[in-house]
Enzyme design. Structure first.
Site, PDB file in Angstrom:
ATOM      1  N   GLU A 130       3.192   0.254   6.588  1.00  0.00           N
ATOM      2  CA  GLU A 130       4.326  -0.482   6.040  1.00  0.00           C
ATOM      3  C   GLU A 130       4.793   0.176   4.749  1.00  0.00           C
ATOM      4  O   GLU A 130       4.049   0.970   4.142  1.00  0.00           O
ATOM      5  CB  GLU A 130       3.920  -1.931   5.774  1.00  0.00           C
ATOM      6  N   PRO A 131       6.007  -0.131   4.314  1.00  0.00           N
ATOM      7  CA  PRO A 131       6.508   0.466   3.073  1.00  0.00           C
ATOM      8  C   PRO A 131       5.573   0.259   1.882  1.00  0.00           C
ATOM      9  O   PRO A 131       5.480   1.113   1.005  1.00  0.00           O
ATOM     10  CB  PRO A 131       7.849  -0.242   2.864  1.00  0.00           C
ATOM     11  N   ILE A 160       6.730   5.630  11.689  1.00  0.00           N
ATOM     12  CA  ILE A 160       6.232   5.340  13.026  1.00  0.00           C
ATOM     13  C   ILE A 160       6.628   6.452  14.004  1.00  0.00           C
ATOM     14  O   ILE A 160       7.803   6.627  14.336  1.00  0.00           O
ATOM     15  CB  ILE A 160       6.758   3.983  13.541  1.00  0.00           C
ATOM     16  N   GLU A 245      -8.776   9.140  17.756  1.00  0.00           N
ATOM     17  CA  GLU A 245      -7.542   9.497  17.045  1.00  0.00           C
ATOM     18  C   GLU A 245      -7.788  10.646  16.080  1.00  0.00           C
ATOM     19  O   GLU A 245      -7.010  11.613  16.023  1.00  0.00           O
ATOM     20  CB  GLU A 245      -7.006   8.284  16.282  1.00  0.00           C
ATOM     21  N   GLN A 339       1.867  33.655   3.207  1.00  0.00           N
ATOM     22  CA  GLN A 339       1.819  34.636   2.127  1.00  0.00           C
ATOM     23  C   GLN A 339       1.846  36.066   2.670  1.00  0.00           C
ATOM     24  O   GLN A 339       2.516  36.948   2.120  1.00  0.00           O
ATOM     25  CB  GLN A 339       0.558  34.418   1.280  1.00  0.00           C
TER      26      GLN A 339
END
Length: 380
Positions: A130-131, A160, A245, A339
Site C-alpha cells: 500500500e502507499p 502491483i 516466491e 562499466q
C-alpha cells in the site's frame, strides 16, 4: 543462450521443456521486447502463446486439469525469461499466485480460475503493498468488512505487478482490524467489479515491460465466497508462500546476472581500443574472471536450493538467504558489466542498459535485502 551443461537440478525432461521455452520465446517474445518496453505491458497474445505451449502454471495438478509438473519447470521458464531480458509477469502467475489458488481455493474457485490461468485467458495479480506500507504487511489498512453475505472492500494498493492486465486480484485486506496480523484475509476481486478501479501504469526506473499499477477499492462489494483460504489467516497464508516466491526471484536474478556477464564478454572482445580489444586489458580479464567465479558459485547454489525446494525442504531462512545473495550478485555483475561497456553501456540501445535498470528493484521487491537479513538472523 544459457549454458546448462553443468547443471545438477534438472533432468532430460526439463531439458526438452527448456527447448520448447526457447522456441516460444524466440517466436513470441524476443521480436517484441522493444515494443513491450515502449508500451509498458506484455499483450495478451504473448500470454496465450505461453498457455498454448503449457508454459503457464505447469505445476497445477492433473486432478485440477494441469500438467502436474515439479517446480523445476517453473524455474526453467524464469531463467529463460530473465536471460532474454524481459520482465513480463509470467513468473508471478506461475510461481506465486498459482499456488494460492490451487492450495487455498475452494473447488468452485479452482474451477473458475485455474483453467484460464493455464491457457492465458485469466491473468492474475496479488495486491499486498500500500502507499503507506512496504515490507510491513501487518500494517496494511485496506479493509474487507462483512455486510450480510458479502464483503465491502475499501482501500488502495500500489506497485502491483500485472495490475493493468489482471482479470482477478488477490487482495490482502483486514477483515478484523482489531486483531492486527491475525485479522488479515485474502479476498478475490474480479476485474469489472463495481468500485474497483485501476490507476495509472506506473512510470518505473526499470522493468518497463511489466505493467505495474495502482489499484483502488471504493466500496467494492464481493460475495463472502470470494474469500481465499481461511478468514483471519491471510498473513499466515502469505508467509507460507514466501520460500517459493523468494527462490523464484533468486533464480531470475542469477539468469539476469549471467546475461549481463555474457553481454560484457561479447562487447569487450569486439570493442577495439589502443591497438587491441578491451578484453585483452588485464583489468578487463581480471574483472570478468572474478565475476565468472561468482556466477559459478551462484549456479551451484541455485541448483542446491532448487533441489531442496522440490523435495519440500527449503526453509524460509534459506530462501531469504538465496534472495539476498543472488539479488546482490545481480547488482554487482550488472554494474561491472555496464562499466566494461564504457559510454555505450549508458545508451538504451544496448541490452546492458536495460539489464542494469531492471536489476535494481530486485533488492527491494519480495522483501528488501535488509528484511532478508532480519529473517535470516532469526534462524541463527
Amino acid at each position: 543462450m544459457l549454458d546448462t551443461t553443468t547443471r545438477t537440478a534438472y533432468n532430460e525432461d526439463h531439458a526438452m521443456f527448456r527447448d520448447t521455452v526457447r522456441k516460444v520465446f524466440e517466436q513470441h517474445m524476443i521480436p517484441h521486447l522493444a515494443r513491450h518496453e515502449e508500451e509498458g505491458i506484455v499483450g495478451r497474445e504473448a500470454w496465450k502463446a505461453l498457455g498454448d505451449a503449457g508454459m503457464l502454471c505447469p505445476t497445477i495438478s492433473e486432478e485440477n486439469g494441469g500438467l502436474g509438473l515439479d517446480f523445476g519447470y517453473n524455474a526453467v521458464i524464469a531463467e529463460e525469461l530473465s536471460y532474454i531480458g524481459s520482465s513480463a509477469g509470467f513468473t508471478l502467475q506461475n510461481d506465486i499466485t498459482c499456488n494460492y489458488f490451487e492450495r487455498l481455493g475452494t473447488e468452485e474457485q479452482k474451477a473458475k480460475y485455474l483453467p484460464g490461468m493455464m491457457t492465458g485467458d485469466v491473468i492474475t495479480a496479488i495486491a499486498m503493498t500500500e502507499p503507506g506500507t512496504g515490507s510491513d504487511l501487518q500494517g496494511i489498512t485496506t479493509t474487507a468488512k462483512k455486510d450480510g453475505d458479502h464483503y465491502i472492500v475499501n482501500g488502495s494498493k500500489t506497485y502491483i505487478t500485472n495490475g493493468q492486465n489482471a482479470d482477478v486480484v488477490i487482495v490482502v485486506a483486514k477483515t478484523d482490524p482489531a486483531q492486527g496480523a491475525k485479522g488479515t484475509s485474502l479476498i478475490l476481486v474480479d476485474a469489472g467489479t463495481e468500485g474497483f478501479e485501476r490507476g495509472r501504469n506506473l512510470d518505473k526506473i526499470g522493468q518497463h515491460s511489466a505493467d505495474t499499477s495502482e489499484l483502488f477499492f471504493n466500496d467494492v462489494r464481493v460475495p463472502q465466497s470470494n474469500l481465499l483460504g481461511q478468514e483471519g489467516r491471510g498473513f499466515v497464508h502469505l508467509m507460507e508462500e514466501l520460500p517459493q516466491e523468494r527462490l523464484s526471484i533468486a533464480i531470475g536474478c542469477q539468469a539476469g546476472a549471467q546475461r549481463a556477464f555474457d553481454e560484457a564478454v561479447s562487447f569487450t572482445k569486439d570493442r577495439k581500443a589502443f591497438g587491441g580489444t578491451v578484453f585483452e586489458f588485464q583489468n578487463t580479464k581480471f574483472t570478468l574472471a572474478g565475476l565468472a567465479a561468482e556466477l559459478q558459485v551462484g549456479w551451484a547454489h541455485i541448483d542446491w536450493a532448487l533441489k531442496r525446494h522440490i523435495a519440500g525442504e527449503l526453509t524460509t531462512a534459506e530462501a531469504s538467504a538465496a534472495k539476498l545473495w543472488h539479488t546482490e550478485l545481480q547488482g554487482r555483475v550488472c554494474d561491472a558489466a555496464l562499466q566494461l561497456h564504457g559510454g555505450a553501456g549508458y545508451m538504451n540501445e544496448y541490452l546492458i542498459a536495460r539489464l542494469w535498470r531492471d536489476a535494481r528493484v530486485t533488492r527491494i521487491f519480495g522483501g528488501t535485502s535488509e528484511i532478508m537479513k532480519e529473517v535470516i538472523s532469526r534462524s541463527l
